[in-house]
Design a protein around this motif. Structure first.
Motif: not given
Lengths: 375, 375
Positions: A143-160
């Motif tokens: 899942d995570a390795s295909v698609g080019g999505k990168t990111g981090v979580d913030t207190p407001a939610g995941k991958n924001l």
């Protein structure tokens, strides 16, 4: 090592380059060669977590050094709780301290957290470094390795907070799954079930027919699972890099899933939350009249056989879940859009070709609260 | 408002969209219309600093609201010292708190700091929101607003974390420069001189011939300066979105310039530091035998007439400057590459078409320390 299976990911929109996902038992041992070929660089920054580092860092560094690759390992404390802007800052600063310049390539090495966070470091370090993904969990592989999505979580939610940043290549060695805890193996299978559900009914049948070998981590079964899931994801991503159309399909189970995952304080693994999310969203679709009757029951059966949860934890309020979905990135113009299926392998596409189905909060709350109606 | 002048920025590599830079006196008054046309969105998040907000926020909000655009203003404390990951986090969190979703567009409104920081917020908020740049300083108008560079500073240096994120459009109203302090007007002109130096000798002549009207902030002279500089930058950027080739030209004066700016603790404005950097890099080029004799003297003359500094502050050690250049993003494989010119309008291109000239630290130190050789 046997010759790896290769899946080409084409990127018609973002640029013309594209990249390859290599899947092969024992591939890890030839990482240095693969790097020279697919991502030559003056030096390599391995971004990983301390758990993966403990298992593999010495071997990895030795392999790369002996191939003449200058390599530094940047390991942070493992866990979703560390997928933050703070960890991202610390890793970036450590790379600057050790003098990494634009001639450095990042190797995001580990599960979803090192993948997403290492990818975001690569996306933003000096406005972008080349990236290689080396996933070590089933979830990250398929899942995570295909698609080019990168990111981090913030207190407001995941991958924001994050960016799209395509890797130069993705290297998958299914043998690495032998050290993966059972719960994480099951969690990854939830995404494979999703791929079957949204795009390939036969694949879903195959998963159901092979539950035993998959749960026993049979290398051949796992390799086949990874390849088919990577192919499906690559096809969908290639058709929609910026996530405006068909890629929304991949969100099936994730609107409820993300809410459940966050509300559990990440006590539920991602795949566990998505398993719950798929069943609930199938029920939402059935209620909305777009999903064939029996879809949620079939999903529940497969997921249960895979040892995954299929209903909201008993202490979760439907209202709290609904409230959380409103923060979702897929909330547009004040309404929450769901990616639904009509049937297995048949996504729902709304009027005017719109992907995604807006569902009223009350409907969602009713379905979530409707314990009595569950099969 | 007169019809704005339009400069098309083409982006052959990153994607096929491209965007327009609109330059027009009084354009600010028709911002709402321009947004509807070039960047329609469900709501707008204006990212700016408190100084710009004080001057324009009430008018801006009123204009957008009366056009039916839902608008929130996110203002941070002004100054380069605020261009940090911390401010970026605060702005992102504030946007999340007010419920901004993917249907939001960011308006980066102000000088280089709101432009770079607002751009980076747009680049990373939910993996990317549409962006409109509305620069209010001369430097931001002619330099920062074209090219898609966004980012923030870290303790290790300027712009070390960031992303390429192209705007939907750039709206430039030269009338906004009437409120710009003199020192900032002069600072912006340093970049215009750079554009002349690297790409258009006639433009450099024109600037020298019009120093008085430019320093008097004559609207016609400023409009012409902005348009020509935007054209030059747009041409260079279009040929090299990812900064691997001709775009390196734009770094002329910036290797030394960034070092000087950082070492001054940002007491020197960016353009002031670049003015020093251009003269010193012209001297480095003359010493290296790639730049025509007399180039640094001519640059010093023009820049002095524009009221800009042209030599290192007397208390700056050459070694400290050299040390700092090694941290530059343009340092590759352990050597520092300089973007040099052969003559005005004629960039230096090395063997095999390589843009950038590696210069030994000792040579740079000698030139910087060589007070006796200065004209």
């Amino acid at each position: 090592m046997s010759t790896p299976h290769r899946v080409k990911v084409s990127l018609p929109e973002a640029n013309s380059r594209g990249y390859e996902v290599l899947v092969g038992s024992g591939l890890f041992a030839s990482l240095a060669t693969a790097l020279s070929r697919f991502c030559p660089a003056h030096r390599y920054a391995v971004v990983t977590d301390d758990r993966v580092a403990e298992l593999y860092a010495v071997r990895l560094s030795r392999m790369l050094h002996s191939a003449g690759h200058r390599t530094d390992v940047f390991a942070f404390t493992s866990g979703e709780a560390q997928k933050t802007r703070e960890t991202w800052s610390l890793v970036s600063d450590a790379m600057m301290e050790s003098g990494c310049g634009r001639d450095t390539a990042v190797i995001a090495f580990g599960g979803g957290v090192p993948g997403d966070l290492g990818g975001f470091v690569a996306a933003t370090y000096m406005r972008g470094l080349p990236l290689v993904q080396v996933p070590t969990t089933l979830l990250a592989m398929i899942d995570a390795s295909v698609g080019g999505k990168t990111g981090v979580d913030t207190p407001a939610g995941k991958n924001l907070v994050g960016a799209f940043h395509q890797p130069q290549c993705v290297l998958i060695d299914p043998e690495m799954l032998q050290t993966l805890p059972d719960a994480h193996l099951r969690s990854g299978m939830a995404e494979a079930v999703k791929h079957g559900a949204i795009a390939d009914a036969e694949y879903l049948d195959w998963i159901e027919d092979n539950v035993e070998s998959l749960l026993a981590a049979d290398p051949q079964a796992l390799s086949r699972l990874i390849m088919r899931s990577v192919e499906i994801k690559a096809e969908i991503v290639a058709s929609d890099v910026m996530e405006c159309g068909p890629r929304k399909l991949l969100n099936f189970g994730h609107t409820i899933g993300h809410a459940v995952e966050t509300l559990s304080g990440y006590a539920l693994l991602h795949g566990e939350a998505v398993a719950v999310g798929m069943v609930e969203e199938a029920r939402i679709g059935e209620r909305a009249g777009v999903t064939a009757a029996g879809t949620s029951a079939r999903l529940r059966r497969v997921l249960t056989r895979l040892g995954l949860p299929t209903s909201l934890p008993i202490d979760f309020g439907a209202d709290a879940v609904v409230q959380h979905t409103r923060l979702d990135k897929k909330a547009r113009a004040g309404r929450v859009e769901y990616s639904l299926i009509q049937d297995f392998g048949r996504p729902f596409i709304g009027p005017a070709g719109v992907w995604g189905h807006p569902v009223a909060d009350e409907t969602v709350a009713e379905v979530l609260a409707g314990v009595g109606s569950r099969g």
